[in-house]
Design an enzyme around this catalytic site. Structure first.
Site, PDB file in Angstrom:
ATOM      1  N   HIS A  79       0.811  -1.217   0.000  1.00 61.66           N
ATOM      2  CA  HIS A  79       0.000   0.000   0.000  1.00 61.66           C
ATOM      3  C   HIS A  79       0.843   1.265   0.000  1.00 61.66           C
ATOM      4  O   HIS A  79       0.316   2.348  -0.229  1.00 61.66           O
ATOM      5  CB  HIS A  79      -0.920   0.013   1.225  1.00 61.66           C
ATOM      6  CG  HIS A  79      -1.619  -1.285   1.457  1.00 61.66           C
ATOM      7  ND1 HIS A  79      -1.201  -2.206   2.398  1.00 61.66           N
ATOM      8  CD2 HIS A  79      -2.688  -1.844   0.839  1.00 61.66           C
ATOM      9  CE1 HIS A  79      -1.992  -3.261   2.358  1.00 61.66           C
ATOM     10  NE2 HIS A  79      -2.896  -3.070   1.423  1.00 61.66           N
ATOM     11  N   HIS A 129      -7.220   4.018   5.737  1.00 56.29           N
ATOM     12  CA  HIS A 129      -6.528   3.069   4.874  1.00 56.29           C
ATOM     13  C   HIS A 129      -5.079   3.534   4.708  1.00 56.29           C
ATOM     14  O   HIS A 129      -4.818   4.734   4.588  1.00 56.29           O
ATOM     15  CB  HIS A 129      -7.219   2.996   3.514  1.00 56.29           C
ATOM     16  CG  HIS A 129      -6.775   1.861   2.663  1.00 56.29           C
ATOM     17  ND1 HIS A 129      -5.600   1.894   1.934  1.00 56.29           N
ATOM     18  CD2 HIS A 129      -7.336   0.638   2.409  1.00 56.29           C
ATOM     19  CE1 HIS A 129      -5.461   0.763   1.270  1.00 56.29           C
ATOM     20  NE2 HIS A 129      -6.491  -0.018   1.540  1.00 56.29           N
ATOM     21  N   GLU A 131      -3.009   3.390   2.212  1.00 57.37           N
ATOM     22  CA  GLU A 131      -2.603   3.992   0.937  1.00 57.37           C
ATOM     23  C   GLU A 131      -2.761   5.519   0.955  1.00 57.37           C
ATOM     24  O   GLU A 131      -1.812   6.241   0.597  1.00 57.37           O
ATOM     25  CB  GLU A 131      -3.369   3.373  -0.232  1.00 57.37           C
ATOM     26  CG  GLU A 131      -2.897   3.879  -1.591  1.00 57.37           C
ATOM     27  CD  GLU A 131      -3.622   3.231  -2.763  1.00 57.37           C
ATOM     28  OE1 GLU A 131      -3.741   3.888  -3.814  1.00 57.37           O
ATOM     29  OE2 GLU A 131      -4.075   2.067  -2.629  1.00 57.37           O
ATOM     30  N   ASN A 226     -10.400  -3.286  -2.131  1.00 61.58           N
ATOM     31  CA  ASN A 226     -10.918  -3.713  -3.431  1.00 61.58           C
ATOM     32  C   ASN A 226     -11.944  -4.836  -3.289  1.00 61.58           C
ATOM     33  O   ASN A 226     -12.863  -4.938  -4.092  1.00 61.58           O
ATOM     34  CB  ASN A 226      -9.764  -4.109  -4.363  1.00 61.58           C
ATOM     35  CG  ASN A 226      -9.090  -5.391  -3.982  1.00 61.58           C
ATOM     36  OD1 ASN A 226      -9.517  -6.479  -4.386  1.00 61.58           O
ATOM     37  ND2 ASN A 226      -8.027  -5.316  -3.200  1.00 61.58           N
TER      38      ASN A 226
END
Length: 302
Positions: A79, A129, A131, A226
């Site tokens: 990530h 998250h 990322e 995802n």
């Protein structure tokens, strides 16, 4: 009940590369090896890596996580991490190995270049998250995280240059909606849609196949962005029920009452063996185990 395998599904190139890097590091390193967060967002893959001797350090904040590593090697996950994390790892004398997905690296480079050119960057992503945490660290104060339409409405950008980009693992349809909302606020905005090809292909295949099944099972972990998005697009765009399954025990037989065809797909970080187990379990549940492979979704009638 017929089980339809939706293709493509499972590992993407970024996940495969991350595993290769982790394997090489584990085999060539004598001291302790750590992964700063889950290498990929899948419970089973993370457990396997720990069984192989790679220690998991997984606090909400990556910088805080580094303080828990006293020595040895640290692997930055697929990530990505911020420049501040890389700098702190060097300051602590750790050997850093970067397993960031090449698609995420491209977004880091893009945001850094845009900020250097004087842009404010609207970044569509999910709070919490890793990322977005890493990408936003490329230009603190110049990258503005938005998760929904309310966040877009709260933007107060006064500069002449505005760009918008996004987390690589989001739903392309929801991202388009937010991009259009940003465009309405800032008509001259420069758009860079960074959803990765693997994510897009899996979403398109799931929606396409869902038109020909009664129910879709997505094999993946709840932390996998995802995988969660796959469930969402099937429900929202195809109007079909969909369930996220991290392990066989998550499957509820009641889901399949009156179901003639069930589609199965999996997130980009889901081990193939787990998806095969789920398919076999569904065939057993239906009492229709066959020596022939289940029908591939690409062969479904148009």
């Amino acid at each position: 009940m017929e089980v339809v395998r939706i293709t493509p599904r499972g590992y993407c190139h970024g996940v495969v590369d991350a595993f290769r890097i982790a394997k090489r590091v584990r085999e060539s390193t004598g001291g302790p090896v750590h992964m700063l967060g889950q290498l990929v967002h899948n419970t089973h893959a993370t457990d396997e890596l720990q069984e192989q001797g790679i220690r998991l350090v997984d606090p909400p904040n990556r910088l805080a996580g580094l303080e828990q590593i006293g020595e040895g090697t640290v692997i930055f996950t697929a990530h990505g991490v911020s420049p501040q994390v890389k700098q702190r790892a060097a300051e602590r004398g750790l050997v850093a190995v970067d397993a960031t997905c090449s698609d995420v690296v491209r977004t880091h480079d893009l945001v850094r270049d845009l900020a250097a050119a004087g842009y404010d960057v609207v970044y569509i992503g999910r709070r919490g998250h890793p990322e977005p945490e890493g990408v936003m660290g490329e230009a603190p104060g110049r990258v503005h995280l938005v998760q929904d339409l309310q966040d877009v409405d709260r933007l107060e950008l006064t500069g002449e240059r505005v760009a918008v980009t996004c987390q690589t693992t989001l739903s392309m349809w929801d991202t388009e909606e937010l991009i259009e909302a940003v465009r309405r606020r800032y008509p001259a905005v420069e758009v860079h849609n960074e959803i990765c090809r693997a994510t897009q292909e899996r979403q398109e295949a799931a929606v396409r196949a869902a038109a020909h099944v009664d129910l879709v099972i997505v094999v993946g972990s709840p932390r996998s962005s995802n995988s969660v998005r796959l469930v969402e697009v099937v429900r929202k765009l195809a109007g079909r029920p969909a369930h996220l399954v991290d392990r066989l025990e998550d499957i509820d037989p009641a889901w399949f009452e009156g179901v003639d065809r069930v589609g199965v797909t999996s997130g980009a970080s889901t081990p193939t063996r787990l998806t095969r187990q789920v398919i076999a379990h569904l065939e057993d549940l239906a009492g229709s185990v066959s020596p022939q492979p289940a029908q591939d979704a690409r062969q479904a009638p148009a």
